[in-house]
Motif scaffolding. Structure first.
Motif, PDB file in Angstrom:
ATOM      1  N   HIS A   1      31.558 -51.829  30.292  1.00  0.00           N
ATOM      2  CA  HIS A   1      32.370 -52.315  31.417  1.00  0.00           C
ATOM      3  C   HIS A   1      32.318 -53.819  31.642  1.00  0.00           C
ATOM      4  CE1 HIS A   1      33.761 -48.500  33.312  1.00  0.00           C
ATOM      5  NE2 HIS A   1      32.775 -48.018  32.580  1.00  0.00           N
ATOM      6  N   SER A   2      31.148 -54.443  31.506  1.00  0.00           N
ATOM      7  CA  SER A   2      31.031 -55.839  31.945  1.00  0.00           C
ATOM      8  C   SER A   2      30.892 -56.897  30.849  1.00  0.00           C
ATOM      9  CB  SER A   2      29.830 -55.969  32.898  1.00  0.00           C
ATOM     10  OG  SER A   2      28.619 -55.680  32.220  1.00  0.00           O
ATOM     11  N   PRO A   3      30.406 -56.610  29.642  1.00  0.00           N
ATOM     12  CA  PRO A   3      30.091 -57.696  28.708  1.00  0.00           C
ATOM     13  C   PRO A   3      31.246 -58.635  28.386  1.00  0.00           C
ATOM     14  CG  PRO A   3      29.022 -55.686  27.989  1.00  0.00           C
ATOM     15  CD  PRO A   3      29.932 -55.308  29.120  1.00  0.00           C
ATOM     16  N   ALA A   4      32.479 -58.145  28.381  1.00  0.00           N
ATOM     17  CA  ALA A   4      33.612 -59.022  28.046  1.00  0.00           C
ATOM     18  C   ALA A   4      33.857 -60.086  29.101  1.00  0.00           C
ATOM     19  CB  ALA A   4      34.876 -58.189  27.837  1.00  0.00           C
ATOM     20  N   ALA A   5      33.221 -59.962  30.251  1.00  0.00           N
ATOM     21  CA  ALA A   5      33.416 -60.954  31.320  1.00  0.00           C
ATOM     22  C   ALA A   5      33.009 -62.345  30.859  1.00  0.00           C
ATOM     23  CB  ALA A   5      32.613 -60.551  32.560  1.00  0.00           C
ATOM     24  N   ARG A   6      31.971 -62.412  30.064  1.00  0.00           N
ATOM     25  CA  ARG A   6      31.455 -63.708  29.623  1.00  0.00           C
ATOM     26  C   ARG A   6      32.501 -64.469  28.809  1.00  0.00           C
ATOM     27  NH1 ARG A   6      27.199 -61.747  28.512  1.00  0.00           N
ATOM     28  NH2 ARG A   6      27.574 -61.115  26.344  1.00  0.00           N
ATOM     29  N   ALA A   7      33.038 -63.814  27.778  1.00  0.00           N
ATOM     30  CA  ALA A   7      34.034 -64.488  26.928  1.00  0.00           C
ATOM     31  C   ALA A   7      35.326 -64.744  27.686  1.00  0.00           C
ATOM     32  CB  ALA A   7      34.300 -63.649  25.684  1.00  0.00           C
ATOM     33  N   LEU A   8      35.711 -63.806  28.552  1.00  0.00           N
ATOM     34  CA  LEU A   8      36.949 -63.973  29.303  1.00  0.00           C
ATOM     35  C   LEU A   8      36.830 -65.147  30.286  1.00  0.00           C
ATOM     36  CD1 LEU A   8      39.646 -62.433  29.285  1.00  0.00           C
ATOM     37  CD2 LEU A   8      38.815 -61.104  31.220  1.00  0.00           C
ATOM     38  N   LYS A   9      35.662 -65.310  30.871  1.00  0.00           N
ATOM     39  CA  LYS A   9      35.441 -66.438  31.778  1.00  0.00           C
ATOM     40  C   LYS A   9      35.494 -67.768  31.009  1.00  0.00           C
ATOM     41  CE  LYS A   9      31.850 -68.493  34.711  1.00  0.00           C
ATOM     42  NZ  LYS A   9      32.741 -68.877  35.821  1.00  0.00           N
ATOM     43  N   GLN A  10      34.861 -67.771  29.830  1.00  0.00           N
ATOM     44  CA  GLN A  10      34.866 -68.997  29.027  1.00  0.00           C
ATOM     45  C   GLN A  10      36.285 -69.409  28.646  1.00  0.00           C
ATOM     46  OE1 GLN A  10      32.324 -68.013  25.733  1.00  0.00           O
ATOM     47  NE2 GLN A  10      30.419 -68.337  26.888  1.00  0.00           N
ATOM     48  N   THR A  11      37.139 -68.432  28.381  1.00  0.00           N
ATOM     49  CA  THR A  11      38.513 -68.723  27.947  1.00  0.00           C
ATOM     50  C   THR A  11      39.405 -69.126  29.109  1.00  0.00           C
ATOM     51  OG1 THR A  11      38.276 -67.129  26.138  1.00  0.00           O
ATOM     52  CG2 THR A  11      40.517 -67.767  26.746  1.00  0.00           C
ATOM     53  N   THR A  12      39.227 -68.489  30.257  1.00  0.00           N
ATOM     54  CA  THR A  12      40.169 -68.669  31.372  1.00  0.00           C
ATOM     55  C   THR A  12      39.636 -69.532  32.506  1.00  0.00           C
ATOM     56  OG1 THR A  12      39.385 -66.689  32.539  1.00  0.00           O
ATOM     57  CG2 THR A  12      41.127 -66.387  30.881  1.00  0.00           C
ATOM     58  N   GLY A  13      38.312 -69.672  32.599  1.00  0.00           N
ATOM     59  CA  GLY A  13      37.729 -70.383  33.727  1.00  0.00           C
ATOM     60  C   GLY A  13      37.733 -69.581  35.008  1.00  0.00           C
ATOM     61  N   ALA A  14      38.003 -68.276  34.930  1.00  0.00           N
ATOM     62  CA  ALA A  14      38.089 -67.430  36.122  1.00  0.00           C
ATOM     63  C   ALA A  14      36.721 -67.220  36.753  1.00  0.00           C
ATOM     64  CB  ALA A  14      38.692 -66.077  35.753  1.00  0.00           C
ATOM     65  N   LEU A  15      36.694 -67.004  38.055  1.00  0.00           N
ATOM     66  CA  LEU A  15      35.474 -66.661  38.772  1.00  0.00           C
ATOM     67  C   LEU A  15      35.143 -65.182  38.536  1.00  0.00           C
ATOM     68  CD1 LEU A  15      36.003 -68.385  42.242  1.00  0.00           C
ATOM     69  CD2 LEU A  15      34.439 -69.102  40.428  1.00  0.00           C
ATOM     70  N   THR A  16      33.852 -64.875  38.445  1.00  0.00           N
ATOM     71  CA  THR A  16      33.422 -63.497  38.269  1.00  0.00           C
ATOM     72  C   THR A  16      32.834 -62.956  39.572  1.00  0.00           C
ATOM     73  OG1 THR A  16      31.274 -64.229  37.426  1.00  0.00           O
ATOM     74  CG2 THR A  16      32.995 -63.753  35.803  1.00  0.00           C
ATOM     75  N   TYR A  17      33.055 -61.662  39.797  1.00  0.00           N
ATOM     76  CA  TYR A  17      32.631 -60.999  41.024  1.00  0.00           C
ATOM     77  C   TYR A  17      31.937 -59.686  40.671  1.00  0.00           C
ATOM     78  CZ  TYR A  17      36.150 -64.021  43.289  1.00  0.00           C
ATOM     79  OH  TYR A  17      36.902 -65.099  43.726  1.00  0.00           O
ATOM     80  N   GLY A  18      30.932 -59.312  41.458  1.00  0.00           N
ATOM     81  CA  GLY A  18      30.253 -58.041  41.253  1.00  0.00           C
ATOM     82  C   GLY A  18      28.809 -58.109  41.693  1.00  0.00           C
ATOM     83  N   MET A  19      27.978 -57.225  41.140  1.00  0.00           N
ATOM     84  CA  MET A  19      26.545 -57.184  41.417  1.00  0.00           C
ATOM     85  C   MET A  19      25.778 -57.286  40.105  1.00  0.00           C
ATOM     86  SD  MET A  19      25.757 -54.181  44.197  1.00  0.00           S
ATOM     87  CE  MET A  19      26.230 -54.290  45.912  1.00  0.00           C
ATOM     88  N   ARG A  20      24.643 -57.942  40.143  1.00  0.00           N
ATOM     89  CA  ARG A  20      23.768 -57.981  38.967  1.00  0.00           C
ATOM     90  C   ARG A  20      23.139 -56.607  38.750  1.00  0.00           C
ATOM     91  NH1 ARG A  20      19.786 -62.971  38.378  1.00  0.00           N
ATOM     92  NH2 ARG A  20      19.749 -61.974  36.328  1.00  0.00           N
ATOM     93  N   ALA A  21      22.693 -56.363  37.515  1.00  0.00           N
ATOM     94  CA  ALA A  21      22.005 -55.115  37.201  1.00  0.00           C
ATOM     95  C   ALA A  21      20.713 -55.016  37.995  1.00  0.00           C
ATOM     96  CB  ALA A  21      21.712 -55.050  35.705  1.00  0.00           C
ATOM     97  N   LEU A  22      20.447 -53.836  38.546  1.00  0.00           N
ATOM     98  CA  LEU A  22      19.216 -53.606  39.293  1.00  0.00           C
ATOM     99  C   LEU A  22      18.173 -52.885  38.455  1.00  0.00           C
ATOM    100  CD1 LEU A  22      20.779 -52.578  42.732  1.00  0.00           C
ATOM    101  CD2 LEU A  22      19.986 -54.826  41.984  1.00  0.00           C
TER     102      LEU A  22
END
Length: 561
Positions: free
Chosen positions: A358-379
């Motif tokens: 569910h979440s790993p692609a957020a890293r590359a997508l953020k690097q490409t788009t500069g978008a802000l990420t939202y959610g909770m860290r793993a507990l």
């Protein structure tokens, strides 16, 4: 299924029809009769295995007097039609006789017809099929009466729109008459097979089983014997009218029934029923679900991910800017598919939870788009994307303004994962559920990150919002959220009850010993996964004071169990 002119009361665009599900009992179990249709151009059921049946014709109404055990008023009330209900019973018997030689009839005294008389009547099948004689005159000629009382009304199906031939078909259930065998007509039917319902369903695609056939076979699998099936059919009170919708996919245009996975999404995306929707989720394909909501699915199908992980794009507005919900696994092809699917710039990335699909692609997508990420860290760390560190940490109830001006609200729904969030787009009546509610399977609850009692509480919390639609992390959009969530809760409580029963039988048992007992209805290949959820059930029961765990790893009931 013949194409003779239908009864005058039927609309020209919708032919009245009747079909007969014929059963027999064998030492190996209950079997059902299926006929292989002849190959014909422009015939939707060409080469498919079907139940005997066809169009109800005017001659069937003339046979009312051959049915002393059932009158038209009673038959019509059973079928919920103003009149002519008996026509369907007669049509089902006649069509079965034409196609198979099996005749549900008795002599005038009520005794079974003898073999010689049946053989003589079978010799008239071609004339009956061609309309040279009708079933009433055939019965009078051989002094027989139709045994319509042996038929139980079972189901009501209407052919989808957008087909050149459409039928309004009533299905009946009956047990094959003693001593009769099948002789196919070799005209509309080229072969027959007696099959156990479960066997037929296993080879449904090869047999080209149409939706009514599949669904009725599924119904039959819930009974064990012919007597069980007949009793269940006799007890049916309300038989609903079912009209599938046509959709597109690998089998071409294909009818989809209301309880098929794609049904609700087809209603949502193709409200005019134009047969332009799809009954498949294809990785990389962009699906428009509603204005400003798109879906693209990762190519990671599997036992736990269904057709793959869904990524949703939400946006539009004056700036045509977009947000991504659940970017998915770290798969370059999927990331490229997300970028290609976005009609405009991606400004925000929301993560439901940090499982690795569910979440790993957020890293590359953020690097490409500069978008802000939202959610909770793993507990917790097991099976988690521990590298996800959101720019904006969300808590329960947090409201975020999307690029198009709509509000997305975070709903903390732990249970499957301690950091799980659902996202509500209330303006659209839509909740993005991640893995909290999935389609086609129950969610694995894997302690310590997963917790059964918390999961059940989170389900109740989501149900209380009363959304109109659920957009899951795996599978199609779902309707009737309250009913679906109630079924999930019932399933979990039933599994809990089975766990208690198993401990009552075994006295004391390890987790490994309990798993095949509690999950005896689950294939052995899935017992490793089931073991995790069983541990969550046992933890809940221990918290409730109903079981205890010994020092040597055995579970047993307490006095309150």
């Amino acid at each position: 299924m013949s194409d003779r002119p239908e009864a005058s009361s039927a609309p020209t665009s919708l032919r009245l029809a009747a079909s007969l599900v014929v059963l027999r009992e064998r030492a190996s179990g209950m079997e059902v009769l299926l006929l292989r249709r002849a190959v014909r151009a422009n015939d939707h059921s060409s080469d498919a295995y079907v139940f005997p049946g066809g169009v109800v014709d005017a001659g069937d109404r003339r046979a009312h007097l051959t049915c002393p055990r059932l009158d038209d008023a009673t038959a019509s009330r059973r079928l919920q039609v103003p009149q002519g209900g008996l026509d369907y019973f007669i049509g089902a018997i006649r069509e079965c006789f034409e196609e198979t030689g099996v005749l549900f009839a008795d002599d005038l005294s009520g005794a079974p017809i003898d073999g010689a008389r049946l053989a003589a009547m079978r010799a008239q099948r071609d004339a009956l099929h061609d309309g040279k004689i009708d079933i009433a005159s055939l019965c009078r000629a051989f002094d027989v009466q139709l045994a319509v009382q042996r038929l139980h009304y079972l189901s009501h199906w209407v052919t989808p729109l957008n087909l050149p031939k459409r039928f309004d078909t009533r299905f009946f259930l009956a047990s094959v008459p003693e001593g009769q065998s099948v002789e196919v007509d070799a005209l509309e039917t080229v072969a027959h097979r007696w099959m156990r319902p479960a066997y037929a369903l296993t080879y449904a695609d090869q047999l080209r089983l149409l939706p009514p056939t599949r669904k009725l076979l599924e119904w039959l699998t819930r009974t064990k014997t012919v007597d069980d099936a007949m009793s269940a059919a006799a007890a049916l009170d309300d038989v609903p009218r079912i009209q599938p919708r046509l959709a597109l996919g690998k089998r071409g245009r294909w009818p989809i029934a209301p309880d098929d996975p794609a049904w609700a999404e087809l209603v949502l995306t193709d409200p005019q029923d134009t047969a332009t929707g799809s009954y498949e989720i294809v990785p990389g394909r962009v699906t428009s679900l509603m204005p400003g909501v798109l879906r693209v699915t990762a190519a990671n199908p599997g036992m736990m991910t269904g057709p793959g992980t869904n990524t949703y794009l939400v946006g539009g507005g004056p700036e045509n800017a977009w947000a991504v919900i659940d970017p998915g696994p770290d798969d370059p092809m999927h990331i490229e598919a997300i970028l290609a699917a976005a009609p405009g710039p991606i400004r925000q990335i929301f993560v439901t939870h940090t499982h690795r699909d569910h979440s790993p692609a957020a890293r590359a997508l953020k690097q490409t788009t500069g978008a802000l990420t939202y959610g909770m860290r793993a507990l917790h760390h097991e099976g988690q994307d521990t590298s996800f560190d959101p720019d904006v940490a969300l808590a329960d109830g947090a409201a975020v303004t999307l690029p198009d001006g709509r509000i997305l609200q975070a709903i903390h729904t732990p249970g499957h994962a301690a950091n799980h969030l659902c996202y509500a787009l209330d303006e659209a009546g839509l909740v993005f559920t991640g893995d909290h509610v999935m389609q086609g399977s129950t969610v694995v609850i894997n302690p310590p990150d997963g917790h059964m009692a918390t999961y059940l509480a989170s389900l109740a919390k989501l149900a209380a919002r009363a959304p109109a639609w659920l957009a899951p992390g795996h599978g199609f959009v779902m309707d009737r959220p309250a009913q679906r969530i109630a079924r999930l809760v019932d399933h979990r409580l039933a599994r809990e009850a089975r766990t208690v029963d198993a401990l009552g039988q075994l006295g004391a048992a390890t987790l490994d010993a309990l798993t095949p007992v509690v999950y005896r209805d689950v294939p052995v290949g899935r017992h490793g996964v089931a073991r995790r959820s069983l541990r969550a059930h046992l933890d809940k029961l221990r918290e409730d004071g109903r079981v205890r765990l010994s020092a040597d790893g055995e579970w047993q009931l307490t006095g309150d169990g």
